[in-house]
Scaffold this motif. Sequence first.
Motif, PDB file in Angstrom:
ATOM      1  N   VAL A 117     -14.909 -17.872  40.851  1.00 42.53           N
ATOM      2  CA  VAL A 117     -14.540 -16.737  40.167  1.00 42.53           C
ATOM      3  C   VAL A 117     -15.702 -15.499  40.264  1.00 42.53           C
ATOM      4  O   VAL A 117     -15.498 -14.444  40.461  1.00 42.53           O
ATOM      5  N   ALA A 118     -17.001 -16.075  39.658  1.00 45.27           N
ATOM      6  CA  ALA A 118     -17.985 -15.305  40.070  1.00 45.27           C
ATOM      7  C   ALA A 118     -19.417 -16.279  40.154  1.00 45.27           C
ATOM      8  O   ALA A 118     -19.254 -17.334  39.777  1.00 45.27           O
ATOM      9  N   ARG A 119     -20.453 -15.683  40.550  1.00 42.77           N
ATOM     10  CA  ARG A 119     -21.553 -16.400  40.983  1.00 42.77           C
ATOM     11  C   ARG A 119     -22.633 -15.516  40.821  1.00 42.77           C
ATOM     12  O   ARG A 119     -22.787 -14.081  41.173  1.00 42.77           O
ATOM     13  N   ALA A 120     -23.772 -15.757  40.087  1.00 39.88           N
ATOM     14  CA  ALA A 120     -24.875 -15.119  39.937  1.00 39.88           C
ATOM     15  C   ALA A 120     -26.169 -15.828  40.205  1.00 39.88           C
ATOM     16  O   ALA A 120     -26.191 -16.973  39.944  1.00 39.88           O
ATOM     17  N   ARG A 159     -33.969 -18.640  36.951  1.00 42.34           N
ATOM     18  CA  ARG A 159     -33.482 -19.781  36.464  1.00 42.34           C
ATOM     19  C   ARG A 159     -32.585 -20.667  37.168  1.00 42.34           C
ATOM     20  O   ARG A 159     -32.414 -21.816  36.940  1.00 42.34           O
ATOM     21  N   GLY A 160     -32.180 -19.855  38.276  1.00 42.76           N
ATOM     22  CA  GLY A 160     -31.343 -20.471  39.389  1.00 42.76           C
ATOM     23  C   GLY A 160     -30.094 -19.921  39.342  1.00 42.76           C
ATOM     24  O   GLY A 160     -29.838 -18.776  39.110  1.00 42.76           O
ATOM     25  N   GLU A 161     -28.904 -20.706  39.569  1.00 39.97           N
ATOM     26  CA  GLU A 161     -27.489 -20.374  39.976  1.00 39.97           C
ATOM     27  C   GLU A 161     -26.702 -20.530  38.923  1.00 39.97           C
ATOM     28  O   GLU A 161     -26.651 -21.688  38.152  1.00 39.97           O
ATOM     29  N   LEU A 162     -25.863 -19.612  38.594  1.00 41.46           N
ATOM     30  CA  LEU A 162     -24.863 -19.513  37.507  1.00 41.46           C
ATOM     31  C   LEU A 162     -23.517 -19.409  38.235  1.00 41.46           C
ATOM     32  O   LEU A 162     -23.326 -18.328  38.830  1.00 41.46           O
ATOM     33  N   VAL A 163     -22.393 -20.381  37.842  1.00 40.70           N
ATOM     34  CA  VAL A 163     -21.059 -20.185  38.654  1.00 40.70           C
ATOM     35  C   VAL A 163     -20.001 -20.222  37.697  1.00 40.70           C
ATOM     36  O   VAL A 163     -20.091 -20.978  36.805  1.00 40.70           O
ATOM     37  N   ASN A 210     -26.715 -24.231  37.752  1.00 41.77           N
ATOM     38  CA  ASN A 210     -27.670 -25.094  38.941  1.00 41.77           C
ATOM     39  C   ASN A 210     -26.824 -26.421  39.247  1.00 41.77           C
ATOM     40  O   ASN A 210     -27.263 -27.301  39.320  1.00 41.77           O
ATOM     41  N   GLY A 211     -25.415 -26.346  39.253  1.00 43.79           N
ATOM     42  CA  GLY A 211     -24.734 -27.440  39.626  1.00 43.79           C
ATOM     43  C   GLY A 211     -24.276 -28.318  38.534  1.00 43.79           C
ATOM     44  O   GLY A 211     -23.455 -29.370  38.592  1.00 43.79           O
ATOM     45  N   LEU A 268     -31.810 -30.705  28.495  1.00 42.89           N
ATOM     46  CA  LEU A 268     -31.991 -29.129  28.817  1.00 42.89           C
ATOM     47  C   LEU A 268     -31.462 -28.681  29.827  1.00 42.89           C
ATOM     48  O   LEU A 268     -31.142 -29.251  30.888  1.00 42.89           O
ATOM     49  N   VAL A 269     -30.695 -27.458  29.710  1.00 44.90           N
ATOM     50  CA  VAL A 269     -30.306 -26.902  30.830  1.00 44.90           C
ATOM     51  C   VAL A 269     -31.478 -26.160  31.767  1.00 44.90           C
ATOM     52  O   VAL A 269     -31.285 -26.359  32.795  1.00 44.90           O
TER      53      VAL A 269
END
Length: 227
Positions: A6-9, A13-17, A35-36, A151-152
């Motif tokens: 739907v969305a990705r940024a 800090r990395g990738e948010l999906v 981050n997966g 931790l995220v």
Amino acid sequence: MEYVEVARAESERGELVLRERRDEGAPVVLELRANGVFVMDTLETSTEQALATAALDLVADPRAVVVGGLGLGFTLHEVLADSRVERCAVVEIEEALVGWMRDGTVPHGPTLLADERAALVVADVAVAMAEARPASYDLVLLDVDNGPGYLVHDTNARLYQTRFLETARAALRPGGALVVWSADVAPDLETTLAGVFGSAEARPLEVRLQDRDEHYWLYVARVPSQE
């Protein structure tokens, strides 16, 4: 099962999906991953609701509340369901996630944020709490990770250490409480909280998820009513 993005940024800090999980004959589920790694979805929200409900029960008059971590908004929803709450600030470091909530990419976001008591703050929760006025909140809920053991982001480790916990304590009014969500026992956190607040307790919390019983923990530290 089908997954549709739907969305990705991307951030420092990395990738948010944000993606939809579709299974024939079942409702579409919205899922958030960092981050997966799975963060949360719209199917199982009982843990977020349990955190808010249990925390609100600890404070006699939770007029002003801070939630560290937005997720998909279910902790905020539960906080706002309490008529005693006059304002709730949610501190979220990922600007994209806040945007998705505001613009309807997360479908229930605009309705949730239409509540005038709710405010989203795009910031590092450590910075936001350091900048908070002394004795300005009744309750601080920390749901940034699944506790210090999960931790995220590695930098979140500081949120369970003395310096941050001292800033959180300073922001609490007499009688207020800090509540930290953890997926597992965290004795070091309990010890650190006790050092900052004078005492702390670990409260077990049973949650039913998809026909199975899960055991979580709330780490609670209070400011005395009279100091």
